[in-house]
Scaffold this active site. Structure first.
Site, PDB file in Angstrom:
ATOM      1  NE  ARG A  67       7.998  11.737  -5.313  1.00  9.59           N
ATOM      2  CZ  ARG A  67       8.057  11.681  -3.980  1.00  9.59           C
ATOM      3  NH1 ARG A  67       8.840  10.793  -3.387  1.00  9.59           N
ATOM      4  NH2 ARG A  67       7.337  12.490  -3.233  1.00  9.59           N
ATOM      5  CG  HIS A  94       4.835   9.727  -3.467  1.00  9.62           C
ATOM      6  ND1 HIS A  94       3.732  10.533  -3.598  1.00  9.62           N
ATOM      7  CD2 HIS A  94       5.390  10.041  -2.273  1.00  9.62           C
ATOM      8  CE1 HIS A  94       3.631  11.311  -2.533  1.00  9.62           C
ATOM      9  NE2 HIS A  94       4.619  11.030  -1.708  1.00  9.62           N
ATOM     10  CG  ASP A 101       3.686  14.220  -0.673  1.00  9.98           C
ATOM     11  OD1 ASP A 101       3.424  13.308   0.131  1.00  9.98           O
ATOM     12  OD2 ASP A 101       4.753  14.304  -1.296  1.00  9.98           O
ATOM     13  CD  GLU A 158       7.687  12.974   4.118  1.00 10.23           C
ATOM     14  OE1 GLU A 158       8.858  12.953   3.700  1.00 10.23           O
ATOM     15  OE2 GLU A 158       6.722  12.552   3.434  1.00 10.23           O
ATOM     16  CG  HIS A 161       3.647  10.644   2.734  1.00  9.85           C
ATOM     17  ND1 HIS A 161       4.102  10.487   1.452  1.00  9.85           N
ATOM     18  CD2 HIS A 161       3.343   9.394   3.176  1.00  9.85           C
ATOM     19  CE1 HIS A 161       4.088   9.205   1.133  1.00  9.85           C
ATOM     20  NE2 HIS A 161       3.615   8.513   2.165  1.00  9.85           N
TER      21      HIS A 161
END
Length: 195
Positions: A67, A94, A101, A158, A161
């Site tokens: 990301r 990320h 994910d 999460e 993740h």
């Protein structure tokens, strides 16, 4: 640091980057295209996880991987919740190409029930929840077992993740530095919203 493109046939996964669609917490696309990348170490561990899942008849669906730092700011400016998003001033795993994910998909192409949707920013997304269905608990435990057996660390808040251990040893990368072309043209600089 070059990133590895996560594409078939080298990586037989399903790519479903939610931040390239409006099906995410912002309600609009953050990325300009569906393209997943990881750093070389993370790509190697993903290959292990793919093999472990495949031996049991499952595939992996990737919701997010590398990301860009610009995207981390977009998400943080929309929902600055440190329980679910890394503050971009510190940097996300990320944005280092060191996190993924994902979920498990059965032989018919259906996502396994994990009790919540991806990016459900609620305590029900935490690992070890007993107030979700037994099926979802089993599916989360299966995903956790596969990913940790492949060498990944997990984030307790999460279920989707997974990241490298000590991800901060990898540099943060902007879209330009990574050469990923994930961000739309004229994306604002890496800063918080004014005001």
């Amino acid at each position: 640091m070059p990133l590895v493109a996560i594409t078939p046939p080298d990586f037989p996964v399903l790519i479903d980057l939610r931040y390239a669609t409006s099906d995410n917490i912002t309600g609009q696309p953050v990325y300009a295209r569906q393209a997943a990348f990881l750093n070389a170490e993370a790509a190697e561990l993903l290959a292990r996880a793919i093999a472990l899942a495949g031996a049991l008849g499952y595939r992996l669906r990737i919701f997010d991987a590398y990301r860009p730092t610009e995207a981390q700011w977009v998400l943080w400016n929309h929902t600055p919740d440190p329980n679910f998003l890394a503050d971009p001033r510190r940097g996300s795993p990320h944005s280092r190409g060191a996190a993924v994910d994902l979920t498990l998909v059965d032989a018919d192409g259906h996502d396994l029930d994990m009790g919540t949707a991806f990016d459900a920013f609620t305590p029900l997304s935490h690992h070890g929840r007993l107030d979700i269905s037994v099926t979802a608990q089993r599916n989360r435990a299966l995903l956790l077992g596969l990913m940790t057996a492949a060498g990944w660390d997990f984030y307790r808040n999460e279920w989707w993740h997974y990241q490298l251990f000590d991800p901060r040893r990898h540099a943060l990368l902007s879209d330009a530095e990574a050469g990923s072309a994930l961000m739309p043209p004229n994306t604002p600089p890496n800063t918080p919203n004014a005001g």
